[in-house]
Write an enzyme that holds these catalytic residues in place. Sequence first.
Site, PDB file in Angstrom:
ATOM      1  N   GLY A  81       0.767  -1.242   0.000  1.00 55.78           N
ATOM      2  CA  GLY A  81       0.000   0.000   0.000  1.00 55.78           C
ATOM      3  C   GLY A  81       0.799   1.292   0.000  1.00 55.78           C
ATOM      4  N   GLU A 139       4.380   3.952   5.908  1.00 55.99           N
ATOM      5  CA  GLU A 139       3.120   3.209   5.741  1.00 55.99           C
ATOM      6  C   GLU A 139       2.112   4.076   5.014  1.00 55.99           C
ATOM      7  OE1 GLU A 139       1.337  -0.060   7.541  1.00 55.99           O
ATOM      8  OE2 GLU A 139       1.511   1.017   9.427  1.00 55.99           O
ATOM      9  N   ASP A 143      -4.124   1.891  10.979  1.00 52.22           N
ATOM     10  CA  ASP A 143      -5.518   1.589  11.315  1.00 52.22           C
ATOM     11  C   ASP A 143      -5.522   1.154  12.783  1.00 52.22           C
ATOM     12  OD1 ASP A 143      -7.994   0.067  11.461  1.00 52.22           O
ATOM     13  OD2 ASP A 143      -8.074   0.136   9.296  1.00 52.22           O
ATOM     14  N   THR A 144      -5.476  -0.160  13.026  1.00 53.08           N
ATOM     15  CA  THR A 144      -5.346  -0.603  14.426  1.00 53.08           C
ATOM     16  C   THR A 144      -3.989  -0.199  14.989  1.00 53.08           C
ATOM     17  OG1 THR A 144      -4.397  -2.727  13.781  1.00 53.08           O
ATOM     18  CG2 THR A 144      -6.799  -2.626  14.000  1.00 53.08           C
ATOM     19  N   GLY A 145      -3.015   0.005  14.117  1.00 52.10           N
ATOM     20  CA  GLY A 145      -1.667   0.354  14.559  1.00 52.10           C
ATOM     21  C   GLY A 145      -0.807  -0.878  14.805  1.00 52.10           C
ATOM     22  N   THR A 147       0.424  -3.126  12.728  1.00 58.10           N
ATOM     23  CA  THR A 147       1.551  -3.284  11.798  1.00 58.10           C
ATOM     24  C   THR A 147       2.711  -2.377  12.199  1.00 58.10           C
ATOM     25  OG1 THR A 147      -0.036  -3.777  10.041  1.00 58.10           O
ATOM     26  CG2 THR A 147       2.190  -3.225   9.348  1.00 58.10           C
ATOM     27  N   LEU A 148       2.403  -1.116  12.417  1.00 53.77           N
ATOM     28  CA  LEU A 148       3.445  -0.154  12.770  1.00 53.77           C
ATOM     29  C   LEU A 148       4.125  -0.525  14.084  1.00 53.77           C
ATOM     30  CD1 LEU A 148       4.519   2.357  11.415  1.00 53.77           C
ATOM     31  CD2 LEU A 148       2.982   3.728  12.799  1.00 53.77           C
ATOM     32  N   LYS A 172      -6.114   6.438  10.734  1.00 56.39           N
ATOM     33  CA  LYS A 172      -7.510   6.211  11.119  1.00 56.39           C
ATOM     34  C   LYS A 172      -7.492   5.943  12.629  1.00 56.39           C
ATOM     35  CE  LYS A 172     -10.142   3.858   7.874  1.00 56.39           C
ATOM     36  NZ  LYS A 172     -10.761   2.631   7.347  1.00 56.39           N
ATOM     37  N   ASP A 203      -5.714  -0.335  -1.580  1.00 53.88           N
ATOM     38  CA  ASP A 203      -6.642  -1.114  -2.405  1.00 53.88           C
ATOM     39  C   ASP A 203      -7.962  -1.400  -1.720  1.00 53.88           C
ATOM     40  OD1 ASP A 203      -5.561  -3.060  -0.509  1.00 53.88           O
ATOM     41  OD2 ASP A 203      -6.498  -4.570  -1.786  1.00 53.88           O
TER      42      ASP A 203
HETATM   43  C1  PRP Z   1      -2.669  -2.342   5.267  1.00 47.44           C
HETATM   44  C2  PRP Z   1      -1.860  -1.082   5.195  1.00 47.44           C
HETATM   45  C3  PRP Z   1      -0.999  -1.112   6.422  1.00 47.44           C
HETATM   46  C4  PRP Z   1      -1.795  -1.949   7.391  1.00 47.44           C
HETATM   47  C5  PRP Z   1      -2.358  -1.053   8.458  1.00 47.44           C
HETATM   48  O1  PRP Z   1      -1.933  -3.382   4.701  1.00 47.44           O
HETATM   49  O2  PRP Z   1      -1.113  -1.048   4.014  1.00 47.44           O
HETATM   50  O3  PRP Z   1       0.255  -1.709   6.167  1.00 47.44           O
HETATM   51  O4  PRP Z   1      -2.854  -2.563   6.649  1.00 47.44           O
HETATM   52  O5  PRP Z   1      -3.249  -1.745   9.292  1.00 47.44           O
HETATM   53  P1  PRP Z   1      -3.081  -1.850  10.854  1.00 47.44           P
HETATM   54  O6  PRP Z   1      -2.727  -0.495  11.385  1.00 47.44           O
HETATM   55  O7  PRP Z   1      -4.435  -2.316  11.318  1.00 47.44           O
HETATM   56  O8  PRP Z   1      -2.027  -2.876  11.140  1.00 47.44           O
HETATM   57  P2  PRP Z   1      -2.553  -4.703   4.053  1.00 47.44           P
HETATM   58  O9  PRP Z   1      -2.306  -5.859   4.981  1.00 47.44           O
HETATM   59  O10 PRP Z   1      -3.977  -4.459   3.655  1.00 47.44           O
HETATM   60  O11 PRP Z   1      -1.632  -4.964   2.814  1.00 47.44           O
HETATM   61  P3  PRP Z   1      -1.377  -4.084   1.492  1.00 47.44           P
HETATM   62  O12 PRP Z   1      -0.654  -2.840   1.928  1.00 47.44           O
HETATM   63  O13 PRP Z   1      -0.534  -4.988   0.653  1.00 47.44           O
HETATM   64  O14 PRP Z   1      -2.720  -3.782   0.870  1.00 47.44           O
END
Ligand code: PRP
Length: 225
Positions: A81, A139, A143-145, A147-148, A172, A203
């Site tokens: 993304g 990033e 969203d939930t945070g 991943t970060l 978000k 996406d």
């Molecule tokens: C999405 C986005 C972030 C992550 C954020 O990735 O690109 O990396 O979710 O979400 P979080 O804060 O809840 O963790 P996604 O897994 O959809 O993959 P993509 O980027 O390949 O679409």
Amino acid sequence: MKKTTETNSQTMPIVIPKSGSIHEDDKTTDLVREELHRLIDQVFISRTHIKNRVNDLASQISADYSKAGISKVHMIVVLKGATMFAMDLVRAIYDLHEISVKLGYIKASSYGRDTTTSGKVSITEEIDGVQGKHVLLVEDIADTGLTLSRLKSYFLKNKKAESLKGCALLDKKVRRHERLKELDIDYIGFEIPDVFVAGYGLDYAELFREIPFIVVVNEEYFSNR
Ligand code: PRP
């Protein structure tokens, strides 16, 4: 490009309220919008707004690192993304001639993003060469945070990076996981409400990544297809 004079390392996000859509006034976008009118609710953040904000972020990031005496930064792009955002950001940073950037990419997958579950993020492609380096994680959206937060600890603890800063184009915040309410994101482009956005790399079922602005997806249309 105008350089920022702010001393605070936290770039203030621009907050976009759900009711206040930003209308794109450029011709190409209007044409594209016509084609996509069944698929999208509204153009949410226009190309012009994105461009201006990316330039602001580049100025702030360059200024902060230079002030700290850091001239080389490892920018790690979270796939997929963040790619369009990161490429614009790295170009804008380059044009300022204040810091140099080495690019890297990482892929993370998350499970259980529901705000009430613990949620797990696994790194599906490892990265090396960042020990003792200054990492700037890029990033598209926080969203939930989860991943970060997972990637921060991965780089600092597992990969022994010297420092880590996070940059998300969109935040978000209302969706933040309950144990990550205090998650510190150093640079945020836009704080957005809980609407499904796509475009500019993001996406919806792998659609919209290529369009150069951010839209709110018409979820009703998709659910009735
Ligand atoms: C999405 C986005 C972030 C992550 C954020 O990735 O690109 O990396 O979710 O979400 P979080 O804060 O809840 O963790 P996604 O897994 O959809 O993959 P993509 O980027 O390949 O679409």
